[in-house]
Scaffold this active site. Structure first.
Site, mmCIF file in Angstrom:
data_model
loop_
_atom_site.group_PDB
_atom_site.id
_atom_site.type_symbol
_atom_site.label_atom_id
_atom_site.label_comp_id
_atom_site.label_asym_id
_atom_site.label_seq_id
_atom_site.Cartn_x
_atom_site.Cartn_y
_atom_site.Cartn_z
ATOM 1 N N GLN A 78 16.307 -6.194 0.902
ATOM 2 C CA GLN A 78 16.067 -4.956 1.381
ATOM 3 C C GLN A 78 16.269 -3.693 0.345
ATOM 4 O OE1 GLN A 78 18.886 -4.672 4.993
ATOM 5 N NE2 GLN A 78 17.602 -6.277 6.035
ATOM 6 N N HIS A 142 21.705 -4.617 3.987
ATOM 7 C CA HIS A 142 22.201 -3.350 4.395
ATOM 8 C C HIS A 142 22.689 -2.495 3.301
ATOM 9 C CE1 HIS A 142 23.781 -6.366 8.079
ATOM 10 N NE2 HIS A 142 22.314 -6.101 7.829
ATOM 11 N N GLU A 234 22.869 2.384 17.015
ATOM 12 C CA GLU A 234 23.605 3.425 17.373
ATOM 13 C C GLU A 234 22.853 4.963 16.616
ATOM 14 O OE1 GLU A 234 27.870 1.259 17.744
ATOM 15 O OE2 GLU A 234 27.616 2.689 16.220
ATOM 16 N N TYR A 244 34.045 4.385 13.266
ATOM 17 C CA TYR A 244 33.270 4.250 14.115
ATOM 18 C C TYR A 244 32.897 2.553 14.453
ATOM 19 C CZ TYR A 244 32.026 9.140 13.986
ATOM 20 O OH TYR A 244 32.322 10.528 13.828
ATOM 21 N N TYR A 255 23.603 -12.420 16.417
ATOM 22 C CA TYR A 255 22.233 -13.081 16.552
ATOM 23 C C TYR A 255 22.288 -14.261 16.959
ATOM 24 C CZ TYR A 255 20.513 -9.271 13.451
ATOM 25 O OH TYR A 255 20.329 -7.966 13.265
#
Length: 360
Positions: A78, A142, A234, A244, A255
């Site tokens: 990513q 991420h 979220e 958070y 998963y």
């Protein structure tokens, strides 16, 4: 710089679509893109587009140019060349902010850079990295990586936890956090953890998984969208020093189907303003001004990578009020507001940037 691929001409035939605010037109601004990640619109509505494998494109008057001076990126999973944001004082400084996966030995870390865009738009000048998450890890997941300039000139940057969930609760590193830095990379004196031992002073909020959308509302408050696991995507409004919850609490599951952490609530941990289950894979977030559609003022728009639509959220409690869906909304990666109030978005599936405006 010679581009090794063909880009479609701008201003292809617009498509019309009925939405809650009336009829809108969707106009392709540029096509033929390879994994586009972010779009930044300049004051004259020329624009910059990042492609994840490391290309930065400048588009003006139907002409597409490759921009030189872009850093080497770790196009890993990513990672790659990610966000681009235009500075508030661009007319004076011509500065833009970039985020990217910076190579670090066998791995990569999310980095933030500032550079001056030349008057021709063809190269970056005085490029300098002002922040680097180090060590960033060897995985390709991420990176987070949205950058927003606050009203006071500081920069908010979202950082994913790089697939190492426990790092989001470890404040000795910046992974899984929203950081706040000055434009030159120094730490604002009023950051919540300045002067505290074994805590990275750049951290603004923490306990985040992978925030890939960020914007300010009319009051200057930051809002973010972040990916959950299996469920639990979220919307949050990060506050200074707040936790958070990831991975201690979540509205999703692993998963594998296994439970995450300790449930959905715990004292001292923040609740999301809104969550999705099942996951929509949210990327990009816009708090709309109301300039062209007054009835949408203050509403939040988020792209869905998984279900191919743009979500419009509003209200207290916040809820998904509308799904804007068309062939053009295939895997929406970024969504921004142009100076004229039109809404621009990136479709990864279509390899294109689109402009949404009222149909006349």
């Amino acid at each position: 710089m010679i581009l090794s691929f063909s880009l479609c001409a701008l201003n292809a035939a617009a498509q019309t679509l009925s939405v809650s605010a009336g009829m809108v037109k969707l106009e392709e601004m540029v096509g033929g893109l390879e994994t586009p990640w972010a779009v930044g619109i300049l004051p004259d509505e020329s624009f910059l587009v990042t492609e994840r494998d490391g290309r930065l494109l400048y588009v003006r008057n139907s002409q597409v140019e490759g921009v030189s001076g872009v850093p080497k990126v770790a196009a890993l999973g990513q990672g790659g060349l990610l966000d681009v944001t235009i500075s508030r004082n661009f007319n004076q400084s011509r500065e833009v902010f970039l985020t990217f996966a910076k190579p670090q030995g066998d791995g990569a870390g999310t980095a933030v850079a500032v550079a001056r865009l030349s008057e021709t738009g063809k190269n970056l000048q005085n490029f300098r990295v002002v922040f680097e998450a180090s060590p960033g890890g060897t995985g390709g997941r991420h990176f987070g990586s949205r950058v927003v300039e606050a009203n006071d000139g500081t920069l908010f940057v979202t950082l994913g936890e790089r697939g190492q969930a426990e790092k989001a609760q470890d404040r000795s590193n910046p992974m899984g956090s929203v950081i706040r830095i000055n434009r030159d990379g120094t730490v604002p004196a009023d950051n919540p953890f300045v002067g505290q031992l074994n805590i990275e002073p750049e951290i603004w909020s923490y306990g985040h998984r992978n925030p890939q959308g960020a914007d300010l509302d009319a009051r200057g408050r930051l809002w973010i969208s972040e990916h959950g696991a299996r469920g639990g995507d979220e919307i949050n409004q990060p506050r200074a020093g707040a936790n958070y919850g990831w991975p201690v609490i979540s509205y999703g599951t692993h998963y594998s189907g296994d439970k995450i952490g300790e449930g959905t609530t715990k004292e001292g941990l923040e609740q999301p303003v809104h969550y999705w289950d099942p996951s929509i894979a949210p990327s990009g977030l816009l708090v709309y001004s109301g300039k062209l559609w007054p009835q949408w003022a203050g509403d939040i728009f988020v792209g869905s990578l998984k279900f191919d639509y743009i979500a419009r959220l509003k209200g207290d409690p916040m809820h998904e009020a509308e799904q804007i869906r068309s062939p053009e909304t295939e895997r929406v990666r970024d969504i921004v507001e142009a100076p004229d109030g039109s809404i621009w978005f990136i479709s990864v599936g279509q390899g294109a940037v689109y402009r949404m405006a009222p149909a006349k």
